[in-house]
Motif scaffolding. Structure first.
Motif, PDB file in Angstrom:
ATOM      1  N   MET A  15       8.947  -7.308  -2.759  1.00  0.00           N
ATOM      2  CA  MET A  15       7.778  -8.964  -3.651  1.00  0.00           C
ATOM      3  C   MET A  15       8.695  -8.156  -4.823  1.00  0.00           C
ATOM      4  N   PRO A  16       9.178  -9.633  -5.609  1.00  0.00           N
ATOM      5  CA  PRO A  16       9.421 -10.042  -6.758  1.00  0.00           C
ATOM      6  C   PRO A  16       8.348  -9.636  -7.332  1.00  0.00           C
ATOM      7  N   GLY A  17       8.256  -8.847  -8.483  1.00  0.00           N
ATOM      8  CA  GLY A  17       7.514  -8.994  -9.504  1.00  0.00           C
ATOM      9  C   GLY A  17       6.271  -7.956  -9.639  1.00  0.00           C
ATOM     10  N   VAL A  18       6.137  -7.653  -8.299  1.00  0.00           N
ATOM     11  CA  VAL A  18       4.679  -6.262  -7.666  1.00  0.00           C
ATOM     12  C   VAL A  18       5.382  -5.395  -7.768  1.00  0.00           C
ATOM     13  N   VAL A  19       4.707  -4.203  -9.091  1.00  0.00           N
ATOM     14  CA  VAL A  19       5.743  -2.728  -9.133  1.00  0.00           C
ATOM     15  C   VAL A  19       4.801  -2.346  -8.267  1.00  0.00           C
ATOM     16  N   ALA A  20       3.354  -2.270  -8.193  1.00  0.00           N
ATOM     17  CA  ALA A  20       2.427  -1.522  -7.514  1.00  0.00           C
ATOM     18  C   ALA A  20       1.436  -2.578  -7.429  1.00  0.00           C
ATOM     19  N   SER A  21       0.132  -2.515  -6.201  1.00  0.00           N
ATOM     20  CA  SER A  21      -0.487  -2.869  -6.006  1.00  0.00           C
ATOM     21  C   SER A  21      -1.627  -1.960  -4.628  1.00  0.00           C
ATOM     22  N   ALA A  22      -2.319  -0.997  -5.248  1.00  0.00           N
ATOM     23  CA  ALA A  22      -3.531  -0.239  -4.600  1.00  0.00           C
ATOM     24  C   ALA A  22      -5.013  -0.284  -5.659  1.00  0.00           C
ATOM     25  N   VAL A  23      -5.653   0.034  -3.635  1.00  0.00           N
ATOM     26  CA  VAL A  23      -7.038   0.240  -4.397  1.00  0.00           C
ATOM     27  C   VAL A  23      -7.422   1.161  -4.572  1.00  0.00           C
ATOM     28  N   TYR A  24      -8.670   1.581  -5.169  1.00  0.00           N
ATOM     29  CA  TYR A  24      -8.807   3.228  -5.664  1.00  0.00           C
ATOM     30  C   TYR A  24     -10.180   2.939  -5.587  1.00  0.00           C
ATOM     31  N   ALA A  25     -11.104   3.726  -5.055  1.00  0.00           N
ATOM     32  CA  ALA A  25     -12.289   4.596  -4.784  1.00  0.00           C
ATOM     33  C   ALA A  25     -12.789   6.054  -5.310  1.00  0.00           C
ATOM     34  N   GLY A  26     -14.003   6.330  -5.421  1.00  0.00           N
ATOM     35  CA  GLY A  26     -13.975   7.741  -6.066  1.00  0.00           C
ATOM     36  C   GLY A  26     -12.945   7.908  -6.837  1.00  0.00           C
ATOM     37  N   GLY A  27     -12.351   7.641  -7.672  1.00  0.00           N
ATOM     38  CA  GLY A  27     -11.048   8.133  -8.282  1.00  0.00           C
ATOM     39  C   GLY A  27      -9.803   8.969  -7.714  1.00  0.00           C
ATOM     40  N   ARG A  28      -9.794   7.959  -6.585  1.00  0.00           N
ATOM     41  CA  ARG A  28      -8.432   8.763  -5.168  1.00  0.00           C
ATOM     42  C   ARG A  28      -8.374   6.864  -4.951  1.00  0.00           C
ATOM     43  N   ARG A  29      -6.816   7.408  -4.870  1.00  0.00           N
ATOM     44  CA  ARG A  29      -6.024   5.926  -3.561  1.00  0.00           C
ATOM     45  C   ARG A  29      -6.517   5.909  -2.498  1.00  0.00           C
ATOM     46  N   VAL A  30      -7.327   4.871  -2.056  1.00  0.00           N
ATOM     47  CA  VAL A  30      -7.236   4.437  -0.888  1.00  0.00           C
ATOM     48  C   VAL A  30      -5.713   3.438   0.184  1.00  0.00           C
ATOM     49  N   LEU A  31      -5.749   2.744  -0.252  1.00  0.00           N
ATOM     50  CA  LEU A  31      -4.408   2.268   0.489  1.00  0.00           C
ATOM     51  C   LEU A  31      -3.815   1.410  -0.309  1.00  0.00           C
TER      52      LEU A  31
END
Length: 337
Positions: A15-31
């Motif tokens: 996907m052009p322009g998107v380096v990373a897209s993640a969700v975090y909960a409690g300080g940890r990466r969820v997905l």
């Protein structure tokens, strides 16, 4: 029943322009999540969406805007990427602009980072010369307790990373300035060295203009009442301000050294020109003696005193040699030759 935190929604590849897209909960990466799911995840209690974009187009920014309700003026600023460092508040969201810098082929190349910060999300938009923020993300993920503070900690981590990256630029210039200082008083100073001094001083001025406004940005983030910034995080932004002031001091110190080196270069060049002028004048004075005598005896007169004297020719040559030798000695004594 499956745990919803274990369900991974694949990020579209390439996907052009998107380096990373993640969700975090409690300080940890969820997905990892696609842009279209970011708004939904950011509204879940205890979750933070962190999206990194690199030189996105208008279409991608519009999609992000639709997910988080970003202000139209902030979207226009993020698209143009020619902004002065600043912080703007749009309702419960913040829009921060910071200038990045790095050395590219001996010159300081500048870029921009635009940060959208709101409750449950952080969107970073990079333009131009800028180091990737992957190390920032990795560092935050390695400290889940700190990352659990939420979006204000991510904002602090990115600003701190930007300011810290000013120092390698300053150190590189400092090393070059020291080399120039060692050769500034050499007899044969190349012209391109003077040009380089001017370039470095101008680049440092641009770096100062990029870094110093961040002090005001951090000062506002230190104040109570800023949306999304907890009181516990305010001392961290004060620490970033201290780093910026240190950068400012280093820049001012280097600019003073460069100003002195530039003036010394000009004075050295002028001194060399004066020395050459004195030498030319001294040799011109010495050569004027035989030229004058030869000019006199070259005239068609028959009544010159020594013209019919047996020793007239050697006598005149002796006078010329003695006079030129005396002049040469006098000029050498005065250090004109």
């Amino acid at each position: 029943m499956a745990n919803p935190l274990k369900l991974v929604s694949a990020q579209p590849k390439g996907m052009p322009g998107v380096v990373a897209s993640a969700v975090y909960a409690g300080g940890r990466r969820v997905l990892e999540i696609p842009i279209e799911e970011a708004g939904e995840w950011s509204r879940k209690p205890g979750h933070v969406v962190w999206i990194g974009l690199h030189e996105p187009g208008l279409d991608l920014l519009r999609r992000v805007q639709a997910e988080f309700g970003l202000h139209e003026l902030a979207i226009e600023d993020a698209l143009k990427a020619h902004q002065r460092p600043k912080i703007e508040q749009y309702g419960d969201a913040l829009f921060v602009v910071a200038r990045t810098a790095q050395m590219v082929e001996g010159r300081i190349a500048f870029g921009e980072t635009h940060l959208f910060v709101g409750r449950g999300y952080v969107v970073s938009v990079r333009h131009g010369a800028s180091t990737t923020y992957t190390p920032v993300r990795e560092r935050c993920e390695a400290a889940p307790k700190a990352l659990s503070e939420g979006e204000d900690f991510i904002l602090y981590a990115i600003l701190d990373f930007i300011v810290d990256n000013y120092m390698p630029v300053i150190e590189t210039i400092q090393e070059e300035v020291e080399e120039i200082e060692d050769s500034i008083l050499t007899a044969n100073q190349p012209q391109n060295q003077i040009v380089r001094l001017y370039q470095l001083r101008r680049d440092l001025l641009r770096l100062r203009n990029a870094a110093v406004p961040l002090v005001e940005v951090c000062r506002r983030l230190e104040q109570p009442g800023m949306p999304g910034v907890d009181a516990a995080m305010q001392p961290l932004f004060r620490d970033v301000s201290d780093h910026i002031r240190r950068v400012q001091e280093e820049i001012e110190s280097l600019r003073e050294v460069l100003a002195f080196a530039f003036e010394s270069s000009l004075m050295t060049g002028q001194s060399q020109q004066n020395e050459i002028t004195r030498k030319l004048a001294a040799w011109a004075a010495i050569l004027a003696v035989p030229t004058a005598v030869a000019g006199i005896y070259g005239m068609n007169f028959d009544v010159l005193p020594e013209l019919h004297w047996k020793y007239g020719y050697p006598f005149v040559l002796t006078i010329i040699v003695l006079t030129c030798t005396w002049l040469y000695w006098r000029f050498r004594r005065k250090q004109w030759l």
